[in-house]
Design an enzyme around this catalytic site. Structure first.
Site, PDB file in Angstrom:
ATOM      1  N   LYS A  39      31.724  72.253  42.997  1.00 10.89           N
ATOM      2  CA  LYS A  39      33.026  71.590  43.180  1.00 10.89           C
ATOM      3  C   LYS A  39      32.912  70.123  42.769  1.00 10.89           C
ATOM      4  O   LYS A  39      31.788  69.610  42.608  1.00 10.89           O
ATOM      5  CB  LYS A  39      33.445  71.709  44.648  1.00 10.89           C
ATOM      6  CG  LYS A  39      32.524  70.968  45.615  1.00 10.89           C
ATOM      7  CD  LYS A  39      32.794  71.344  47.051  1.00 10.89           C
ATOM      8  CE  LYS A  39      31.865  70.580  47.976  1.00 10.89           C
ATOM      9  NZ  LYS A  39      31.869  71.130  49.347  1.00 10.89           N
ATOM     10  N   TYR A 275      32.978  36.262  41.279  1.00 13.22           N
ATOM     11  CA  TYR A 275      34.123  36.039  42.177  1.00 13.22           C
ATOM     12  C   TYR A 275      33.663  35.569  43.559  1.00 13.22           C
ATOM     13  O   TYR A 275      32.692  36.090  44.109  1.00 13.22           O
ATOM     14  CB  TYR A 275      34.901  37.345  42.379  1.00 13.22           C
ATOM     15  CG  TYR A 275      35.665  37.826  41.172  1.00 13.22           C
ATOM     16  CD1 TYR A 275      36.685  37.060  40.612  1.00 13.22           C
ATOM     17  CD2 TYR A 275      35.385  39.075  40.614  1.00 13.22           C
ATOM     18  CE1 TYR A 275      37.398  37.526  39.511  1.00 13.22           C
ATOM     19  CE2 TYR A 275      36.099  39.542  39.523  1.00 13.22           C
ATOM     20  CZ  TYR A 275      37.101  38.766  38.968  1.00 13.22           C
ATOM     21  OH  TYR A 275      37.800  39.231  37.888  1.00 13.22           O
TER      22      TYR A 275
END
Ligand SMILES: *Cc1c(COP(=O)(O)O)cnc(C)c1O
Length: 392
Positions: A39, A275
């Protein structure tokens, strides 16, 4: 494809997958079927290529979470049995039958829906009954006072026209967790599962009914609870070679996530990097930029905490991780230059450790490797396939 291949890419080692499959098969022993959980695009590894390999190796079953995932495999020539673990809308039952896809049935209402649709389509839907023994997610509730109605519902599904009950399964909640409490919980789940099967078969003994494939062993149970193997095991993570049990079982990581140094600059002491300026150089610092950021699947919570492997050893990641880039400290690594390869996780940089550092589990990190990151597949040391999931 070629344009992005040398940015950041995931190498998928199909030989490692083969090693893991064979080791796990040896571990669980003969007479136990093997379902590979593929999956979520095989936990980020690419479900088509992983399934192709498992089919070639002789695995017995695959499991996915939705009909779309199942169809992707069928349309790519995967012919082995596929079980859908999640719900499928009733409108799709005809397609399940047409493509010979097995569906989990988790409650009375779904059984009725699926039976109706299968009869309408004039076909038979192959199903596995899901029992909720303590995961408290999907499945017929069978704990305590619900035992009787649970078993009754299961027997009812077994008698419905249009449904062919091939198997029955349950899912463990804490089989991979340490401690006596978790062991007791898992053993209780398993006992309840066996009791449900016995009782259902007892009630249907006049029809001589037996569940052909009884299964429950996920990764934790495959590693630690051999008594739970029954007819088939159902590991996901172990197949890909991660988690705390992988090493003791001789398993190898299938994915190695790599990037390259795109720029190097030298900054004086007192320079703030990225940042927010959370990292400030304390001395002259040689900083490399790698084109790997949170849009590729890096976890921003790892900012200023993790380390990336270079050919001269581990390099500290510096400052905030950006959307498309992150910075690393190459001050004492003069041989690492622009264009040098680095390893984010994989054979030389433990995914388990990176996951722990991010406060999560390895599953989340491989699933997070985004569609921008091409997967290249290796067999006997040679690249056999490249896949980029962008629309071009
Ligand atoms: C995902 C899943 C598995 C595989 O779990 P692992 O921990 O990766 O082994 C097995 N069974 C079900 C029902 C699942 O949803």
């Amino acid at each position: 494809m070629e344009s992005t291949l040398k940015r950041t890419w995931a190498e998928i080692d199909l030989d490692a997958l083969e090693n893991n499959y064979r080791k796990l098969r040896g571990h669980v022993g003969d007479g136990v079927k093997f379902l590979g959980v593929v999956k979520a695009d095989a936990y980020g590894h690419g479900s088509v290529m992983v399934s192709r390999k498992l089919q070639e190796l002789g695995a017995d079953y695959l499991a996915v979470s939705s009909i779309d995932e199942a169809m992707e495999l069928r349309l790519n020539h995967i012919t082995m049995p596929i079980l859908i673990l999640g719900h499928t809308p009733r409108e799709q039952v005809e397609r399940l039958i047409a493509y010979d896809i097995t569906q989990a049935v988790t409650c009375e209402a779904k059984a009725v829906e699926y039976s109706e649709e299968a009869r309408k389509a004039g076909g038979t839907l192959k199903i596995h009954i899901k029992v909720d023994t303590g995961m408290s997610r999907l499945g017929y509730l069978c704990e305590g006072e619900h035992f009787d109605t649970g078993v009754e519902g299961i027997c009812h599904a077994c008698s419905m026209e249009g449904l062919e009950v091939e198997g029955i399964f349950t899912h463990f909640a804490v089989s991979d967790e340490p401690g006596e409490e978790c062991r007791a919980y898992t053993e209780h789940q398993f006992e309840l599962f066996c009791k449900v099967i016995d009782e259902a078969e007892e009630r249907m003994k006049d029809n001589n009914f037996h569940f052909a494939i009884r299964h429950c062993a996920n990764t934790g149970a495959v590693a630690r609870y051999p008594q739970t193997y029954l007819d088939m095991v159902r590991p996901g993570l172990l197949l890909y070679g991660y988690g705390e049990f992988a090493e003791e079982l001789g398993l190898l990581p299938v994915m190695t996530l790599k990037s390259t140094i795109s720029t190097i600059k030298i900054y004086p002491a007192g320079t703030k990097i990225s940042y927010g300026g959370i990292f400030e150089t304390s001395k002259t610092t040689r900083v490399g930029v790698i084109p790997y950021g949170y849009a590729d699947g890096f976890f921003r919570c790892l900012s200023n905490k993790c380390r990336i492997m270079t050919k001269q050893g581990l390099a500290d990641q510096l400052g905030k991780i950006c959307m498309d880039m992150s910075m690393i400290d190459l001050t004492d690594k003069p041989a690492v230059d622009v264009g040098s390869e680095v390893e984010i996780f994989g054979k030389n940089n433990s995914l388990n450790e990176l996951a722990a550092l991010a406060g999560t589990i390895p599953y989340e990190l491989t699933c997070a490797v985004s569609k921008r990151v091409p997967r290249s597949y290796y067999c006997h040391g040679e690249m056999v396939e490249k896949e980029l999931m962008l629309r071009m």
